[in-house]
Enzyme design. Structure first.
Site, short mmCIF file in Angstrom:
data_model
loop_
_atom_site.label_atom_id
_atom_site.label_comp_id
_atom_site.label_asym_id
_atom_site.label_seq_id
_atom_site.Cartn_x
_atom_site.Cartn_y
_atom_site.Cartn_z
CD GLU A 176 18.96 28.67 29.07
OE1 GLU A 176 19.43 29.72 29.56
OE2 GLU A 176 17.81 28.60 28.62
CD GLU A 377 14.20 26.67 29.55
OE1 GLU A 377 14.31 27.89 29.31
OE2 GLU A 377 14.82 26.09 30.44
O1 IFM Z 1 13.56 31.43 33.06
C1 IFM Z 1 14.60 31.08 32.20
C2 IFM Z 1 15.02 29.64 32.45
O2 IFM Z 1 15.39 29.43 33.77
C3 IFM Z 1 16.19 29.29 31.56
N1 IFM Z 1 15.91 29.62 30.19
C4 IFM Z 1 15.39 30.93 29.89
C5 IFM Z 1 14.19 31.22 30.76
C6 IFM Z 1 13.62 32.60 30.44
O3 IFM Z 1 14.56 33.59 30.73
#
Ligand code: IFM
Length: 479
Positions: A176, A377
């Site tokens: 990200e 994710e």
């Molecule tokens: O916890 C974060 C992660 O580190 C990166 N993506 C989003 C998640 C939730 O906010």
């Protein structure tokens, strides 16, 4: 039938929709779970520094202990094995493996990840490793605003690839970069905490450069695993069809999604609308040699999806999804509400159908340039309900809303990529639940729990939640 029995029956039915070979995993990140920040020769990252500054993290929390995964690897891998996941996505801690961000790797750091990888492989769990999940060593002054950090990251990737290249099945270079640039450098709600607004764009450019150099370095180190990158994609729409709302929605799509996706998949930056040509000059005037480095052939593409974004012109009072940011109110646009969707614990809109939109946007925008996709994710924070059974005294964590969330998002992704569906062209290979464990949720501290496993942050005891039992049943019942 009790609600729990019903969930189990539904899990068995749900298992039949998961295609054979589709990877189901769970994810964490070093800084959010490891703790042990002063152990084993680790030095500090910008997040250690930031979280110890007053007022930066909710409740003054820090990640010095976090979920104490550093001292509980065996226990945590046993949980994963019990859950039955195919793969575990974790991140190598940069300040643990290469304290200071330069030079040779730290032997004790290597020993820790050796142990993790050996435990995973012995349990038959495929490792997916992220090289950078936000823990930039503090010694790299200027952090990602400094172009040198990209080179340092490339060197680090080579060293890590040489040591672990025989055991990692999939590598994610950077997690990200958009969140790092926007929350960390533009709005100041994440480390390192600068409020540069549009002047934060070089932090994105340098991460992209670092990504390209890391791919080259991993290939030079002859790692045997596949290589990709993870971007977080939020489908963006304008709140109304006025020219202003459309313009700002376009700009937000550029700085959140397209500058990162176009660079790695097409080797170009998106065309910037004229009124923003000055503010986004680093994109307009980017060096083609940099773009060529960013555009490395990838074996897979990692998509993180949490929620869609609706943009309206004019300064607004809406908080950023990750907390209040004074800097937000000085922007000429704001994030509008989604009254039609329920909200998660974080206040984010819970909109599974937009995962399908995200996949369709990738298919439409990148066509043949898009490699196979893993959803690296997806998950939800909830105020989990602790229910104590009066007869047995056993506490269970009732999180049926997480079960619904995961089932709906996984189904939305599979539906959207089925033959004839809008994202049919996407070769979707897997889904990783964020997160295996409750953990340190950045600026929100320990207030947002995303785990399949509850962590009591006072005792560090782990308790699988009902969603864990549900997912285990789904995985067991797969054909
Ligand atoms: O916890 C974060 C992660 O580190 C990166 N993506 C989003 C998640 C939730 O906010």
């Amino acid at each position: 039938m009790s609600a729990r029995d019903q969930a189990m029956t539904e899990a068995e039915a749900f298992a039949s929709v998961i295609p054979r070979g589709f990877v189901v995993g769970a994810a964490t990140a070093a800084f959010q779970v490891e703790g042990g920040v002063h152990d084993g020769g680790r030095e500090l990252s910008v997040w250690d520094e930031f979280s110890h500054q007053p007022g930066r993290v909710l409740g003054g929390a820090n990640a010095d202990v976090a979920a104490d995964h550093f001292h509980r690897v065996r226990e945590d891998v046993a949980l994963m094995a019990d859950l039955g996941i195919d793969s575990y996505r974790f991140s190598f801690g940069w300040p643990r493996l290469q304290p200071g961000g330069t030079g040779g790797l730290n032997r004790e750091g290597i020993a820790f990840y050796d142990r993790l990888l050996d435990e995973l492989l012995a349990a038959g769990i495929s490792p997916m490793a992220t090289l950078f999940h936000w823990d930039t060593p503090v010694e790299l002054r200027g952090s990602w605003l400094n172009r040198d950090t990209a080179g340092r990251f490339g060197d680090y990737a080579y060293a890590v690839g040489e040591v672990f290249g025989d055991r990692v099945d999939r590598w994610v270079t950077i997690n990200e970069p958009a969140t790092v640039m926007l929350n960390g450098y533009a709005l100041g709600i994440h480390a390192p905490g600068t409020t540069l607004l549009f002047d934060a764009v070089p932090a994105g450019h340098h991460q992209l450069l670092g990504h390209g150099l890391a791919v080259q370095a991993l290939r030079a180190a002859s790692v045997r695993g596949e290589i990709g990158v993870t971007n977080v994609h939020s489908p963006v729409s304008a709140a109304t069809s006025t020219d202003d709302d459309e313009l700002f929605a376009d700009v937000f799509d550029i700085v959140h999604n397209r500058m990162f996706e176009d660079a790695v998949l097409l080797g170009s930056y998106p065309v910037v609308p004229e009124p923003f040509a000055r503010a986004l000059r680093p994109l307009v005037e980017a060096d083609p040699n940099d773009l060529a480095i960013m555009h490395q052939p990838l074996d897979f593409y990692g998509l993180n999806y949490y929620f869609p974004t609706r943009i309206a012109a004019g300064a607004g009072s809406t908080a950023s999804p990750d907390g209040e940011a004074a800097a937000l109110s000085s922007l000429p646009f704001h994030l509008a509400e989604w009254p039609e969707f329920p909200r998660t614990g974080f206040g984010w809109p819970n909109a599974p159908e937009f995962l399908g939109v995200a996949l369709a946007e990738l298919a439409d925008r990148y066509g043949d340039a898009l490699p196979p996709v893993y959803i690296t994710e997806g998950g939800v924070s909830l105020p989990d309900e602790l229910v104590r059974d009066v007869d047995t005294g056993v506490t269970r964590i009732a999180d049926s809303a997480r079960i619904d969330f995961l089932a709906q998002h996984l189904a939305a992704a599979l539906d959207a990529t089925a033959p004839g569906a809008p994202a049919a062209a996407v070769d979707l290979r897997g889904y990783y639940v964020w997160s295996l464990l409750d953990n340190f949720e950045w600026a929100a501290g320990y207030s947002q729990r995303f785990g399949l496993v509850h962590v009591n942050f006072a005792t560090l005891d782990r308790t699988p939640k009902e969603s864990f039992g549900w997912l285990r049943r789904v995985l067991e019942a797969r054909s």
